[in-house]
Design a protein around this motif. Structure first.
Motif, short mmCIF file in Angstrom:
data_model
loop_
_atom_site.label_atom_id
_atom_site.label_comp_id
_atom_site.label_asym_id
_atom_site.label_seq_id
_atom_site.Cartn_x
_atom_site.Cartn_y
_atom_site.Cartn_z
N TYR A 73 0.85 -1.20 0.00
CA TYR A 73 0.00 0.00 0.00
C TYR A 73 0.88 1.25 0.00
O TYR A 73 1.85 1.34 0.75
CB TYR A 73 -0.91 0.00 1.22
CG TYR A 73 -1.69 1.29 1.40
CD1 TYR A 73 -2.91 1.49 0.78
CD2 TYR A 73 -1.19 2.32 2.21
CE1 TYR A 73 -3.62 2.67 0.93
CE2 TYR A 73 -1.89 3.50 2.38
CZ TYR A 73 -3.11 3.67 1.74
OH TYR A 73 -3.80 4.84 1.91
N ASP A 75 0.43 5.65 -0.63
CA ASP A 75 -0.19 6.91 -1.03
C ASP A 75 -1.62 6.71 -1.55
O ASP A 75 -1.99 7.23 -2.61
CB ASP A 75 0.67 7.58 -2.10
CG ASP A 75 0.34 9.07 -2.27
OD1 ASP A 75 -0.36 9.62 -1.40
OD2 ASP A 75 0.78 9.66 -3.28
N GLY A 76 -2.39 5.93 -0.81
CA GLY A 76 -3.81 5.78 -1.14
C GLY A 76 -4.12 4.73 -2.18
O GLY A 76 -5.28 4.61 -2.61
N LYS A 77 -3.13 3.94 -2.59
CA LYS A 77 -3.34 2.95 -3.65
C LYS A 77 -2.95 1.54 -3.20
O LYS A 77 -1.98 1.35 -2.46
CB LYS A 77 -2.53 3.31 -4.89
CG LYS A 77 -2.89 4.65 -5.54
CD LYS A 77 -4.23 4.60 -6.23
CE LYS A 77 -4.57 5.89 -6.97
NZ LYS A 77 -3.67 6.16 -8.11
N THR A 82 -7.27 2.44 -6.66
CA THR A 82 -7.91 3.10 -5.53
C THR A 82 -8.60 2.05 -4.67
O THR A 82 -8.87 0.93 -5.14
CB THR A 82 -8.96 4.11 -6.01
OG1 THR A 82 -10.03 3.40 -6.66
CG2 THR A 82 -8.35 5.12 -6.96
N LYS A 112 4.27 7.51 1.81
CA LYS A 112 3.00 7.75 2.47
C LYS A 112 2.22 6.45 2.66
O LYS A 112 2.22 5.59 1.80
CB LYS A 112 2.16 8.74 1.67
CG LYS A 112 2.72 10.15 1.64
CD LYS A 112 1.78 11.10 0.93
CE LYS A 112 2.31 12.52 0.96
NZ LYS A 112 1.39 13.47 0.28
N GLY A 113 1.59 6.36 3.83
CA GLY A 113 0.83 5.15 4.13
C GLY A 113 1.57 4.22 5.06
O GLY A 113 1.36 3.01 5.07
N ASP A 118 1.05 9.55 7.28
CA ASP A 118 -0.28 9.38 6.71
C ASP A 118 -0.93 8.07 7.15
O ASP A 118 -1.63 7.41 6.38
CB ASP A 118 -0.21 9.44 5.18
CG ASP A 118 -1.47 10.05 4.56
OD1 ASP A 118 -2.28 10.63 5.31
OD2 ASP A 118 -1.66 9.93 3.34
N ARG A 121 -4.88 7.80 7.01
CA ARG A 121 -5.40 7.50 5.68
C ARG A 121 -5.24 6.03 5.34
O ARG A 121 -6.14 5.41 4.77
CB ARG A 121 -4.69 8.35 4.63
CG ARG A 121 -5.25 8.17 3.22
CD ARG A 121 -4.43 8.97 2.22
NE ARG A 121 -4.97 8.88 0.88
CZ ARG A 121 -4.36 9.35 -0.20
NH1 ARG A 121 -3.18 9.97 -0.07
NH2 ARG A 121 -4.90 9.23 -1.40
N ALA A 122 -4.10 5.47 5.70
CA ALA A 122 -3.87 4.05 5.45
C ALA A 122 -4.90 3.19 6.16
O ALA A 122 -5.45 2.24 5.58
CB ALA A 122 -2.46 3.66 5.89
N ASP A 125 -8.34 3.61 4.49
CA ASP A 125 -8.41 2.87 3.23
C ASP A 125 -8.50 1.37 3.47
O ASP A 125 -9.19 0.65 2.74
CB ASP A 125 -7.21 3.20 2.36
CG ASP A 125 -7.29 4.58 1.72
OD1 ASP A 125 -8.40 5.17 1.73
OD2 ASP A 125 -6.27 5.07 1.23
#
Length: 294
Positions: A73, A75-77, A82, A112-113, A118, A121-122, A125
């Protein structure tokens, strides 16, 4: 799993059909009531996933795996998708993403993640795609130079666990063998286990603890109920390299007999390196674990 290991795919040797058909299974006649949903840590298929994400996941589902543990994972992916996109793929294949692996981010500060960058956010998600667990996968060499480094992780892991708990998830830590080597007279793993047991669970990698010369059952007794997740990974009888589950030297019957003491809820087949195509390796492992009736 060793995230720093670089694998040369050219060194893999494709097995014959005979080898696929004849793994030794006599020691795996366990007496549990029913088979669990067998999970797979997708890191085993990292090369295949990079080439063909959906096609590889289709093969995983076709073999019979029902649960998967994610990695990578960023940066949001998830694998470049997504959360909504990736969840749709998994749902369409009947694969349940129970758990995921994440970096500590202490050394790779720009990623990130991670636990350090972040993290909220991780976690959000992870919850969005249906995960129940978020685990610190690995501490890089630079993140664990001294016992003082490990002491700092007690606070970081507890805080990461608090964030996960508020989102309805459980945080955990996945081991290798280095946590069982004393530093300044202290065992790093004992420091990790000194975290809040409600906020931080322990995902035990069976290969690595055996490689460290310890008995997993002894660890279950030392920290009962802390191990809801396992990596079921076998060890070659000769050179102690990674092997398909059911073909190596690890006594899985003894370990699974202690599942209640451990607090086991989910387990994931994994093979860091295979001497045959990885998809064939996980097929062998799945068939052997099925015959274990765990």
């Amino acid at each position: 799993m060793n995230y720093n290991e670089k694998i040369s795919r050219k060194s893999f040797i494709k097995a014959s059909a005979f080898m696929l058909a004849t793994p030794m299974l006599s020691k795996f006649d366990l007496t549990a009531n029913a088979s669990s949903n067998i999970g797979l840590q997708l890191y085993t298929l990292r090369t295949d996933l990079a080439k063909d994400l959906e096609g590889t996941l289709k093969k995983v589902a076709a073999i019979g795996y029902k649960e998967v543990e994610l990695f990578g994972y960023n940066d949001g992916k998830f694998f470049g998708k997504t959360p909504k996109e990736f969840k749709a793929i998994l749902d369409g294949l009947g694969l349940n993403p129970v758990s995921g692996h994440y970096g500590a981010g202490v050394q790779m500060k720009d990623q990130k993640g991670t636990l350090s960058n972040d993290w909220q956010r991780a976690v959000d998600d992870a919850a969005a795609i249906g995960q129940k667990y978020v685990n610190c996968a690995y501490l890089t060499d630079g993140e664990r130079k001294s016992i003082e480094d490990y002491k700092k992780y007690v606070d970081l892991f507890n805080k990461s666990g608090e964030v996960a708990k508020k989102a309805g998830l459980q945080f955990g830590y996945h081991n290798h063998d280095f946590e069982f080597k004393k530093m300044d007279g202290q065992l790093p793993y004992d420091l990790i286990a000194s975290t809040d047991p409600d906020l931080v669970k322990l995902e035990l990698d069976l290969y690595w603890i055996v490689k460290a010369g310890l008995d997993p059952v002894d660890l279950f007794k030392k920290y009962p109920g802390r191990f809801p997740l396992w990596h079921v990974k076998d060890m070659d009888k000769g050179d102690q390299s990674f092997a398909e589950v059911g073909t190596g030297s690890i006594d899985f019957k003894k370990i699974f007999d202690a599942r209640k003491i451990a607090g086991l809820k989910h387990f994931f087949v994994e093979q860091d390196v295979a001497k045959r195509p990885a998809i064939e390796a996980i097929d062998i492992s799945f068939k052997n674990v099925t015959k274990m009736k765990v």
